[in-house]
Design an enzyme around this catalytic site. Sequence first.
Site, mmCIF file in Angstrom:
data_model
loop_
_atom_site.group_PDB
_atom_site.id
_atom_site.type_symbol
_atom_site.label_atom_id
_atom_site.label_comp_id
_atom_site.label_asym_id
_atom_site.label_seq_id
_atom_site.Cartn_x
_atom_site.Cartn_y
_atom_site.Cartn_z
ATOM 1 N N ASP A 137 0.845 -1.190 0.000
ATOM 2 C CA ASP A 137 0.000 0.000 0.000
ATOM 3 C C ASP A 137 0.883 1.244 0.000
ATOM 4 O O ASP A 137 1.773 1.378 0.841
ATOM 5 C CB ASP A 137 -0.920 -0.004 1.229
ATOM 6 C CG ASP A 137 -2.087 0.948 1.050
ATOM 7 O OD1 ASP A 137 -2.350 1.365 -0.098
ATOM 8 O OD2 ASP A 137 -2.736 1.283 2.057
ATOM 9 N N HIS A 144 -3.870 13.752 0.766
ATOM 10 C CA HIS A 144 -4.076 12.896 1.932
ATOM 11 C C HIS A 144 -2.895 13.045 2.892
ATOM 12 O O HIS A 144 -3.075 13.243 4.100
ATOM 13 C CB HIS A 144 -4.216 11.440 1.467
ATOM 14 C CG HIS A 144 -4.268 10.430 2.578
ATOM 15 N ND1 HIS A 144 -5.297 10.369 3.495
ATOM 16 C CD2 HIS A 144 -3.405 9.433 2.933
ATOM 17 C CE1 HIS A 144 -5.070 9.377 4.358
ATOM 18 N NE2 HIS A 144 -3.929 8.799 4.036
ATOM 19 N N GLU A 209 -10.650 3.496 3.806
ATOM 20 C CA GLU A 209 -9.769 4.295 2.956
ATOM 21 C C GLU A 209 -10.111 4.013 1.496
ATOM 22 O O GLU A 209 -10.114 2.860 1.065
ATOM 23 C CB GLU A 209 -8.290 3.999 3.239
ATOM 24 C CG GLU A 209 -7.868 4.538 4.598
ATOM 25 C CD GLU A 209 -6.364 4.529 4.845
ATOM 26 O OE1 GLU A 209 -5.898 5.367 5.616
ATOM 27 O OE2 GLU A 209 -5.663 3.675 4.263
ATOM 28 N N GLU A 211 -9.354 3.792 -2.152
ATOM 29 C CA GLU A 211 -8.098 3.596 -2.885
ATOM 30 C C GLU A 211 -8.355 2.878 -4.207
ATOM 31 O O GLU A 211 -9.426 2.310 -4.427
ATOM 32 C CB GLU A 211 -7.115 2.747 -2.060
ATOM 33 C CG GLU A 211 -6.884 3.300 -0.650
ATOM 34 C CD GLU A 211 -5.651 2.728 0.024
ATOM 35 O OE1 GLU A 211 -4.855 2.034 -0.655
ATOM 36 O OE2 GLU A 211 -5.490 2.972 1.230
ATOM 37 N N ASP A 243 -9.019 0.014 2.208
ATOM 38 C CA ASP A 243 -7.999 -0.365 3.185
ATOM 39 C C ASP A 243 -8.518 -0.001 4.578
ATOM 40 O O ASP A 243 -8.183 1.040 5.139
ATOM 41 C CB ASP A 243 -6.701 0.385 2.852
ATOM 42 C CG ASP A 243 -5.575 0.017 3.793
ATOM 43 O OD1 ASP A 243 -5.554 -1.123 4.283
ATOM 44 O OD2 ASP A 243 -4.710 0.886 4.040
ATOM 45 N N ARG A 247 -7.922 3.420 13.518
ATOM 46 C CA ARG A 247 -7.068 4.588 13.785
ATOM 47 C C ARG A 247 -6.507 4.609 15.194
ATOM 48 O O ARG A 247 -5.374 5.056 15.412
ATOM 49 C CB ARG A 247 -7.868 5.876 13.542
ATOM 50 C CG ARG A 247 -8.415 6.037 12.159
ATOM 51 C CD ARG A 247 -7.318 6.055 11.122
ATOM 52 N NE ARG A 247 -7.873 6.294 9.785
ATOM 53 C CZ ARG A 247 -7.190 6.088 8.668
ATOM 54 N NH1 ARG A 247 -5.949 5.619 8.707
ATOM 55 N NH2 ARG A 247 -7.741 6.332 7.491
ATOM 56 N N GLN A 250 -3.753 2.251 15.254
ATOM 57 C CA GLN A 250 -2.671 2.765 14.402
ATOM 58 C C GLN A 250 -1.844 3.823 15.135
ATOM 59 O O GLN A 250 -0.619 3.828 15.088
ATOM 60 C CB GLN A 250 -3.292 3.343 13.129
ATOM 61 C CG GLN A 250 -2.287 3.736 12.053
ATOM 62 C CD GLN A 250 -2.977 4.271 10.795
ATOM 63 O OE1 GLN A 250 -4.204 4.281 10.692
ATOM 64 N NE2 GLN A 250 -2.188 4.703 9.839
ATOM 65 N N LYS A 263 -4.139 -2.383 10.232
ATOM 66 C CA LYS A 263 -4.537 -2.480 8.832
ATOM 67 C C LYS A 263 -4.725 -3.920 8.371
ATOM 68 O O LYS A 263 -5.419 -4.165 7.385
ATOM 69 C CB LYS A 263 -3.442 -1.854 7.946
ATOM 70 C CG LYS A 263 -3.112 -0.404 8.258
ATOM 71 C CD LYS A 263 -3.990 0.529 7.470
ATOM 72 C CE LYS A 263 -3.453 1.945 7.507
ATOM 73 N NZ LYS A 263 -4.260 2.841 6.678
ATOM 74 N N THR A 267 -8.737 -6.115 4.044
ATOM 75 C CA THR A 267 -8.675 -5.135 2.964
ATOM 76 C C THR A 267 -9.610 -5.644 1.870
ATOM 77 O O THR A 267 -9.453 -6.778 1.405
ATOM 78 C CB THR A 267 -7.246 -4.996 2.406
ATOM 79 O OG1 THR A 267 -6.353 -4.715 3.476
ATOM 80 C CG2 THR A 267 -7.167 -3.893 1.361
ATOM 81 N N GLU A 383 -9.671 12.153 7.810
ATOM 82 C CA GLU A 383 -9.571 13.497 7.234
ATOM 83 C C GLU A 383 -10.900 14.239 7.320
ATOM 84 O O GLU A 383 -10.944 15.416 7.687
ATOM 85 C CB GLU A 383 -9.174 13.413 5.763
ATOM 86 C CG GLU A 383 -7.752 12.966 5.510
ATOM 87 C CD GLU A 383 -7.513 12.802 4.021
ATOM 88 O OE1 GLU A 383 -7.510 13.810 3.310
ATOM 89 O OE2 GLU A 383 -7.367 11.651 3.563
HETATM 90 CA CA CA Z 1 -4.080 2.830 2.932
#
Ligand code: CA
Length: 436
Positions: A137, A144, A209, A211, A243, A247, A250, A263, A267, A383
Site C-alpha cells: 500500500d 491525503h 480508505e 483507494e 484499506d 485509527r 494505528q 490495517k 482489505t 480526514e
Molecule cells: Ca491505505
Amino acid sequence: MSDDLLADWARKSWIESANNPACGFPLQSLPYCVFADEDSRPRIGIGIGDQILNLQLCARSGLLEGLPEPVQRACEAHTLNRLMACDRPGHASLRARLMNLLDSLADQSTRDAVSTALTPKSATTLLKPVESSNYTDFYASIHHATRVGRLFRPENPLLPNYKYVPIGYHGRASSLVVSGTAIRRPSGQTRPDPQAPPAFGPSRFLDYELEVGLFIGEGNSLGEPIPIREAGEAIFGVCLVNDWSARDMQTWENQPLGPFLAKSFATSVSPWVVPITALAPFRMAAARSSEDPSPLPYLFDAVDQHNGAVDLTLEAWLSTSALRTAGLGPHRLSQSNLRSLYWTPAQLVTHHASNGCNLLPGDLLATGTVSGPEDSSAGCLLELTAGGKQPIVLPNGESRRALEDGDQVILRGFCRRSGFPDVSLGECTGTVLTTC
Ligand code: CA
C-alpha cells in the site's frame, strides 16, 4: 489520441445493453471477473453490458482457437492469476478476440455460439478475482499526506522525503477479501488516555480508505528493476480497494515502523479487474507542479509525466442501519479523483522494483487513500472529521466520527469523458459486523 484508438472506441456491440454510454461496461472495457452461477463453481468471465461472458465455455467451445495455448488454458482457471502471468501480447490477443466476438459486426453464427456462454450478471455471484501473493500500500496522494500530516504536525505537515520517494509499506495479502465480505471489528492495543497505560479491546475508531488497486501482470525477475518506460505496461488492470483502518490502534502502534495490526485485519477489493488498456482515453498529465522537484531520473519519463495519470472519479458512500430502516439510500461522504495523485501508477511500479524486488503476477499495489485538494474530497473519515474532532452529520440526523456496527461503506469508481462511453470499476462494499 491516435486514429486507431478513436476507431476502437467508436465500435458497438451486438449486446444492446453495452451500448448505453452510462452502463459502464462497454465493448472497449471488458473487465475480468471470477463468478459462480447456479452450480457454484468459480469461472473466469468478462463483463459486457448487463451480461457476463464465460471464458471457460469460450475456450472449451473453440471460440478462442488460435490464441496462444497458455492464454486459452488460463481462461479455464478458477482465478485470474494464470491469465495475469501470460505475456502482454497474449493479453492483447485475448482482448482483440473478445472484442471481435462481441462486436456488432460479428456474424450470426458467432453470435449464436457466444450467446451460449452468456449469463446475466444478476444471476451470478462475483468472487475474489485474484489470489495475490503480495499486497503493498502506497501513500501517493499528496492531499491525503498533507491533511493527515497536519493533524499531527500542523507546522510541517509534509515530511521532507515526500516529493522524492513514493512512500509505501508491505500490507497483508492473506486478509484481502472480495467486495461484499462482512468486516469484523478488530481488537487491539489502544491508549486513549496518554497518561494511562494502554488497554486491549475492540477498536473505537474504525475507518475506511478510498483507494485504487493495481494488479501486476507478468512481473519481473528478482534483481531486475522495471524501467519507468515499461512500468505502465507491467500493470494488468485496476480495481477499487478499501484499506480498512483502526485509527486508535494505528496511533499507538505506528511508531517507529508504520502500520501493522491496525490495517492487516481486512482489505476489500472490488470484483472487477478493468484492463489497464481500457483506461487509454482517460489518461492525462501527472499532477506534479512545475515548482516541485523533478522526479529522480529512474522515476522520470516525459511520456509518463505527460500522459501517465488517469482521470478516474472515485466516491465513498455510507449506509447505516438507521438509514436502511428508514428506507433511505446511502449518503455520499466524498468524491475525489485518481488524477490528483502525486505519483503516477507507473512510478509506483518502478519504485517498487527499483531495488530488484520481484513483483509477481497478481500482486496488488494500492495507491493509498485518494484525496483531493478540497476538504470535501477527502478519502477517509480521519480526514473528513479532522481526526474525529468534527463529526459528520447524515441526512437523518445521525452523526459519525468513526464507523459503527452495521455501517456499510460503498466505494465506486468510473471514468467519464465526453464522446466516450463510461468505464466503470463497479463497487467495493463492506459492512461492519455487529460486535458480540
Ligand atoms: Ca491505505
